[in-house]
Write a protein that holds these residues in place. Structure first.
Motif, PDB file in Angstrom:
ATOM      1  N   THR A  79       0.836  -1.202   0.000  1.00 43.78           N
ATOM      2  CA  THR A  79       0.000   0.000   0.000  1.00 43.78           C
ATOM      3  C   THR A  79       0.868   1.247   0.000  1.00 43.78           C
ATOM      4  O   THR A  79       1.982   1.243   0.522  1.00 43.78           O
ATOM      5  N   ARG A  80       0.324   2.306  -0.585  1.00 48.79           N
ATOM      6  CA  ARG A  80       1.040   3.577  -0.639  1.00 48.79           C
ATOM      7  C   ARG A  80       0.267   4.673   0.092  1.00 48.79           C
ATOM      8  O   ARG A  80       0.848   5.597   0.633  1.00 48.79           O
ATOM      9  N   TYR A  81      -1.046   4.589   0.059  1.00 46.33           N
ATOM     10  CA  TYR A  81      -1.894   5.616   0.651  1.00 46.33           C
ATOM     11  C   TYR A  81      -2.494   5.117   1.961  1.00 46.33           C
ATOM     12  O   TYR A  81      -2.790   3.937   2.111  1.00 46.33           O
ATOM     13  N   SER A  82      -2.714   6.046   2.888  1.00 44.37           N
ATOM     14  CA  SER A  82      -3.251   5.697   4.205  1.00 44.37           C
ATOM     15  C   SER A  82      -4.566   4.945   4.090  1.00 44.37           C
ATOM     16  O   SER A  82      -4.791   3.967   4.814  1.00 44.37           O
ATOM     17  N   HIS A  83      -5.445   5.384   3.196  1.00 47.02           N
ATOM     18  CA  HIS A  83      -6.726   4.694   3.043  1.00 47.02           C
ATOM     19  C   HIS A  83      -6.520   3.231   2.705  1.00 47.02           C
ATOM     20  O   HIS A  83      -7.172   2.351   3.274  1.00 47.02           O
ATOM     21  N   ASP A  84      -5.629   2.953   1.773  1.00 43.60           N
ATOM     22  CA  ASP A  84      -5.402   1.563   1.357  1.00 43.60           C
ATOM     23  C   ASP A  84      -4.838   0.733   2.507  1.00 43.60           C
ATOM     24  O   ASP A  84      -5.200  -0.432   2.677  1.00 43.60           O
ATOM     25  N   THR A  85      -3.967   1.334   3.293  1.00 39.48           N
ATOM     26  CA  THR A  85      -3.397   0.634   4.449  1.00 39.48           C
ATOM     27  C   THR A  85      -4.478   0.331   5.483  1.00 39.48           C
ATOM     28  O   THR A  85      -4.591  -0.798   5.965  1.00 39.48           O
ATOM     29  N   VAL A  86      -5.290   1.333   5.810  1.00 35.05           N
ATOM     30  CA  VAL A  86      -6.355   1.141   6.794  1.00 35.05           C
ATOM     31  C   VAL A  86      -7.357   0.101   6.296  1.00 35.05           C
ATOM     32  O   VAL A  86      -7.776  -0.783   7.049  1.00 35.05           O
ATOM     33  N   ALA A  87      -7.723   0.180   5.025  1.00 35.28           N
ATOM     34  CA  ALA A  87      -8.675  -0.789   4.461  1.00 35.28           C
ATOM     35  C   ALA A  87      -8.112  -2.207   4.526  1.00 35.28           C
ATOM     36  O   ALA A  87      -8.820  -3.151   4.908  1.00 35.28           O
ATOM     37  N   ALA A  88      -6.840  -2.361   4.203  1.00 38.78           N
ATOM     38  CA  ALA A  88      -6.214  -3.695   4.247  1.00 38.78           C
ATOM     39  C   ALA A  88      -6.177  -4.224   5.680  1.00 38.78           C
ATOM     40  O   ALA A  88      -6.455  -5.409   5.918  1.00 38.78           O
ATOM     41  N   LEU A  89      -5.826  -3.372   6.637  1.00 34.81           N
ATOM     42  CA  LEU A  89      -5.742  -3.819   8.034  1.00 34.81           C
ATOM     43  C   LEU A  89      -7.110  -4.169   8.598  1.00 34.81           C
ATOM     44  O   LEU A  89      -7.246  -5.153   9.328  1.00 34.81           O
ATOM     45  N   THR A  90      -8.135  -3.375   8.286  1.00 29.78           N
ATOM     46  CA  THR A  90      -9.467  -3.680   8.816  1.00 29.78           C
ATOM     47  C   THR A  90     -10.030  -4.959   8.196  1.00 29.78           C
ATOM     48  O   THR A  90     -10.775  -5.677   8.859  1.00 29.78           O
ATOM     49  N   ARG A  91      -9.651  -5.243   6.952  1.00 31.40           N
ATOM     50  CA  ARG A  91     -10.065  -6.519   6.340  1.00 31.40           C
ATOM     51  C   ARG A  91      -9.317  -7.691   6.970  1.00 31.40           C
ATOM     52  O   ARG A  91      -9.891  -8.728   7.271  1.00 31.40           O
ATOM     53  N   ARG A  92      -8.017  -7.523   7.149  1.00 31.55           N
ATOM     54  CA  ARG A  92      -7.170  -8.601   7.663  1.00 31.55           C
ATOM     55  C   ARG A  92      -7.438  -8.907   9.133  1.00 31.55           C
ATOM     56  O   ARG A  92      -7.309 -10.046   9.579  1.00 31.55           O
TER      57      ARG A  92
END
Length: 190
Positions: A79-92
């Motif tokens: 991930t490069r953007y904060s949104h993508d990181t947060v989305a990945a972590l909340t899914r995982r």
């Protein structure tokens, strides 16, 4: 588990990062704060940015606390953007209650972040006051847009249980330290 996500370049990490994290641990009732040491900030010039491994090592030395966890996990997530990181972590980690942590200076420019409104929809946000940033942050476009979801500071301890969007503005940390100032001082001494 209640985890604060504190993103940034950490170039360099300093005592105010640690103090803000400890304040969030206490006031929000968090179990841990993860320092998301980013490979590069999309809103900044990354030329001259020290390597991630170097900044991670420095962050670990500064954090020096079992509940403060510096990590370069964005590389592994891709991930490069904060949104993508947060989305990945909340899914995982669907059972973890994440809170996005940011300094008041970042709230002042939050509306420039990619998909900032979606970040606010994914996780509650805790804004930590910084000297000289209070009024620009509170008057910012993002704060204005999110005004109706702000909870009182006296209710900060329940932020992890509030369905987003929700945010709180935390006072109490008044460190004047900033990475920008530390880099400028280091370059003057070179």
């Amino acid at each position: 588990m209640r985890i604060g996500l504190y993103g940034g370049s950490f170039n360099p990490p300093h005592a105010a990062h640690r103090a803000a994290s400890l304040l969030a641990l206490k006031r929000l009732g968090l179990d841990q704060v993860w320092w998301l040491v980013t490979p590069g900030n999309p809103l900044k010039d990354n030329n001259g940015l020290p390597p991630l491994a170097e900044r991670l090592g420095a962050a670990r030395r500064v954090a020096n606390h079992p509940r403060l966890v510096p990590t370069g996990l964005e590389v592994g997530l891709g991930t490069r953007y904060s949104h993508d990181t947060v989305a990945a972590l909340t899914r995982r980690f669907p059972r973890v209650r994440f809170v996005w942590l940011m300094g008041a200076d970042n709230l002042a420019s939050f509306d420039r972040w990619q998909r900032w409104k979606d970040i606010a929809e994914l996780v509650p946000i805790a804004v930590i006051d910084r000297p000289g940033c209070t009024f620009p942050a509170i008057a910012s476009p993002a704060a204005t847009a999110l005004r109706r979801w702000r909870i009182g500071e006296e209710d900060a301890g329940r932020l992890t249980t509030v369905k987003p969007p929700a945010w709180v503005f935390l006072h109490g940390l008044k460190s004047p330290l900033s990475s920008t100032q530390l880099r400028a001082a280091a370059s003057r001494n070179d």
